[in-house]
Design an enzyme around this catalytic site. Structure first.
Site, PDB file in Angstrom:
ATOM      1  CE1 TYR A 144      -3.519   2.663   0.561  1.00 49.18           C
ATOM      2  CE2 TYR A 144      -2.439   3.270   2.756  1.00 49.18           C
ATOM      3  CZ  TYR A 144      -3.300   3.642   1.652  1.00 49.18           C
ATOM      4  OH  TYR A 144      -4.161   4.688   1.590  1.00 49.18           O
ATOM      5  CB  ALA A 146       5.163   0.094  -2.441  1.00 48.89           C
TER       6      ALA A 146
HETATM    7  P1  NDP Z   1     -13.224   5.000   1.744  1.00 45.78           P
HETATM    8  O1  NDP Z   1     -13.245   3.404   1.580  1.00 45.78           O
HETATM    9  O2  NDP Z   1     -14.550   5.422   2.085  1.00 45.78           O
HETATM   10  O3  NDP Z   1     -13.461   5.541   0.143  1.00 45.78           O
HETATM   11  C1  NDP Z   1     -12.806   4.690  -0.966  1.00 45.78           C
HETATM   12  C2  NDP Z   1     -13.537   4.962  -2.076  1.00 45.78           C
HETATM   13  O4  NDP Z   1     -12.722   4.405  -3.276  1.00 45.78           O
HETATM   14  C3  NDP Z   1     -14.836   3.971  -1.930  1.00 45.78           C
HETATM   15  O5  NDP Z   1     -15.901   4.790  -2.060  1.00 45.78           O
HETATM   16  C4  NDP Z   1     -14.607   2.849  -2.839  1.00 45.78           C
HETATM   17  O6  NDP Z   1     -15.968   2.739  -3.585  1.00 45.78           O
HETATM   18  C5  NDP Z   1     -13.668   3.505  -3.945  1.00 45.78           C
HETATM   19  N1  NDP Z   1     -12.837   2.546  -4.811  1.00 45.78           N
HETATM   20  C6  NDP Z   1     -11.707   1.989  -4.307  1.00 45.78           C
HETATM   21  N2  NDP Z   1     -11.170   1.079  -5.287  1.00 45.78           N
HETATM   22  C7  NDP Z   1     -11.949   1.710  -6.366  1.00 45.78           C
HETATM   23  C8  NDP Z   1     -11.848   1.234  -7.651  1.00 45.78           C
HETATM   24  N3  NDP Z   1     -10.983   0.338  -8.168  1.00 45.78           N
HETATM   25  N4  NDP Z   1     -12.715   1.853  -8.714  1.00 45.78           N
HETATM   26  C9  NDP Z   1     -13.484   2.714  -8.440  1.00 45.78           C
HETATM   27  N5  NDP Z   1     -13.759   3.054  -6.892  1.00 45.78           N
HETATM   28  C10 NDP Z   1     -12.834   2.591  -6.264  1.00 45.78           C
HETATM   29  O7  NDP Z   1     -12.001   5.616   2.290  1.00 45.78           O
HETATM   30  P2  NDP Z   1     -11.390   6.836   2.237  1.00 45.78           P
HETATM   31  O8  NDP Z   1     -12.349   7.784   1.997  1.00 45.78           O
HETATM   32  O9  NDP Z   1     -10.530   7.093   3.655  1.00 45.78           O
HETATM   33  O10 NDP Z   1     -10.234   6.963   0.962  1.00 45.78           O
HETATM   34  C11 NDP Z   1      -9.890   7.829   0.210  1.00 45.78           C
HETATM   35  C12 NDP Z   1      -8.709   7.908  -0.168  1.00 45.78           C
HETATM   36  O11 NDP Z   1      -8.109   8.364   0.921  1.00 45.78           O
HETATM   37  C13 NDP Z   1      -7.844   6.530  -0.703  1.00 45.78           C
HETATM   38  O12 NDP Z   1      -7.248   6.678  -1.835  1.00 45.78           O
HETATM   39  C14 NDP Z   1      -7.143   6.215   0.424  1.00 45.78           C
HETATM   40  O13 NDP Z   1      -5.945   5.370   0.322  1.00 45.78           O
HETATM   41  C15 NDP Z   1      -6.940   7.680   0.703  1.00 45.78           C
HETATM   42  N6  NDP Z   1      -6.305   7.809   2.505  1.00 45.78           N
HETATM   43  C16 NDP Z   1      -7.310   7.508   3.381  1.00 45.78           C
HETATM   44  C17 NDP Z   1      -6.809   7.698   4.858  1.00 45.78           C
HETATM   45  C18 NDP Z   1      -7.808   7.561   5.901  1.00 45.78           C
HETATM   46  O14 NDP Z   1      -7.206   7.489   7.026  1.00 45.78           O
HETATM   47  N7  NDP Z   1      -8.883   7.437   5.822  1.00 45.78           N
HETATM   48  C19 NDP Z   1      -5.398   7.904   5.149  1.00 45.78           C
HETATM   49  C20 NDP Z   1      -4.626   8.249   3.947  1.00 45.78           C
HETATM   50  C21 NDP Z   1      -4.966   7.803   2.567  1.00 45.78           C
HETATM   51  P3  NDP Z   1     -16.266   1.164  -4.047  1.00 45.78           P
HETATM   52  O15 NDP Z   1     -15.662   0.313  -3.125  1.00 45.78           O
HETATM   53  O16 NDP Z   1     -17.569   1.063  -4.288  1.00 45.78           O
HETATM   54  O17 NDP Z   1     -15.509   1.009  -5.598  1.00 45.78           O
END
Ligand code: NDP
Length: 240
Positions: A144, A146
């Site tokens: 992750y 990376a």
């Molecule tokens: P969530 O899990 O609430 O949001 C992630 C969203 O991404 C979901 O709505 C999911 O929807 C969507 N998603 C994931 N993979 C795919 C895909 N292949 N295609 C389309 N949609 C996708 O978590 P966060 O809001 O916290 O995460 C948002 C970003 O923030 C991410 O990139 C995460 O790595 C980053 N982040 C979050 C942190 C935290 O503490 N919350 C800290 C650091 C970074 P669905 O499953 O329906 O596709």
């Protein structure tokens, strides 16, 4: 003039908060994700927000999405992603290791690269591409971390490519942000307290902390900021 903004993974968490923020400020927003349920709920609740199902790791799905999008995009937020090791089955053979490693690269790095490439000819001059990275990029956090580190590196090249078209490209790199589905209810109290104790501010990040940073990078005030990583982590970097 209202801008058009594509937010990947906008049905939940940070993406949904971004959609709410931009729509409340008069922008037209399209959110995406793989699950229709959260997308519909968000689009129904938020005025000015449309939803489209798309897996951003899948080129064919991206072709279908592009056919539905407006001709002009002012802002792309590559937010979709997350820690896919939560879904791993614990198998330790090499093929399973490869599968699980690739899952994080696909979800967090390839998804952003494919999406940006797919909408490239719709990105308007004066616009912005913003990726949601992670503090994990700086902490050696397995595949992750990376993937998120790769995102920041790739973004430097993207900034050079888009710069002559007056489009910026930056990463917003959050620390622990509460109120999302990221941890899938697997964040133990002790780990949560550790993450908060590592900050200088003594609190978890809030959704507003990220929307503020992304909104700034998408604004006219940030037109000479590109190729950068903006850490939004309460000063937690670089502790583990
Ligand atoms: P969530 O899990 O609430 O949001 C992630 C969203 O991404 C979901 O709505 C999911 O929807 C969507 N998603 C994931 N993979 C795919 C895909 N292949 N295609 C389309 N949609 C996708 O978590 P966060 O809001 O916290 O995460 C948002 C970003 O923030 C991410 O990139 C995460 O790595 C980053 N982040 C979050 C942190 C935290 O503490 N919350 C800290 C650091 C970074 P669905 O499953 O329906 O596709």
């Amino acid at each position: 003039m209202a801008r058009t903004i594509l937010i990947t993974g906008g049905g939940t968490g940070i993406g949904r908060a971004l959609a709410e923020h931009f729509a409340a400020h008069g922008d037209r927003v399209v959110i995406t994700g793989r699950r229709p349920g959260p997308l519909k709920e968000a689009a129904d609740a938020l005025t000015g927000v449309a939803a489209a199902v798309c897996d951003h790791t899948d080129p064919a799905a991206l072709h279908r999405l592009v056919a539905e999008l407006p001709e002009r995009l002012d802002v792309l937020v590559n937010n979709a992603g997350g820690q896919t090791d939560f879904d791993a089955d614990g198998a330790t053979d090499l093929a399973s290791y490869a599968r699980d490693f690739r899952a994080n690269l696909d979800a967090n790095l390839l998804s952003a690269a494919l999406t940006t490439r797919a909408v490239d000819d719709r990105l308007a001059a004066g616009g912005a591409v913003i990726h949601i990275g992670s503090i994990a990029a700086d902490q050696g956090s397995g595949s992750y971390g990376a993937a998120k580190a790769g995102l920041a590196s790739w973004n430097i090249d993207l900034a050079r490519t888009l710069g002559p078209r007056a489009i910026t490209a930056n990463v917003v790199s959050p620390g622990y942000i509460a109120g999302t589905e990221f941890f899938r209810d697997q964040l133990a109290d002790a780990r949560r307290e550790h993450l908060i104790a590592a900050t200088a501010t003594g609190r978890p990040g809030a959704l507003d902390d990220i929307t503020g940073a992304v909104a700034f990078l998408a604004s006219p005030a940030a037109r000479h900021i590109t190729g950068q990583v903006l850490n939004v982590n309460g000063g937690a970097y670089p502790t583990r």
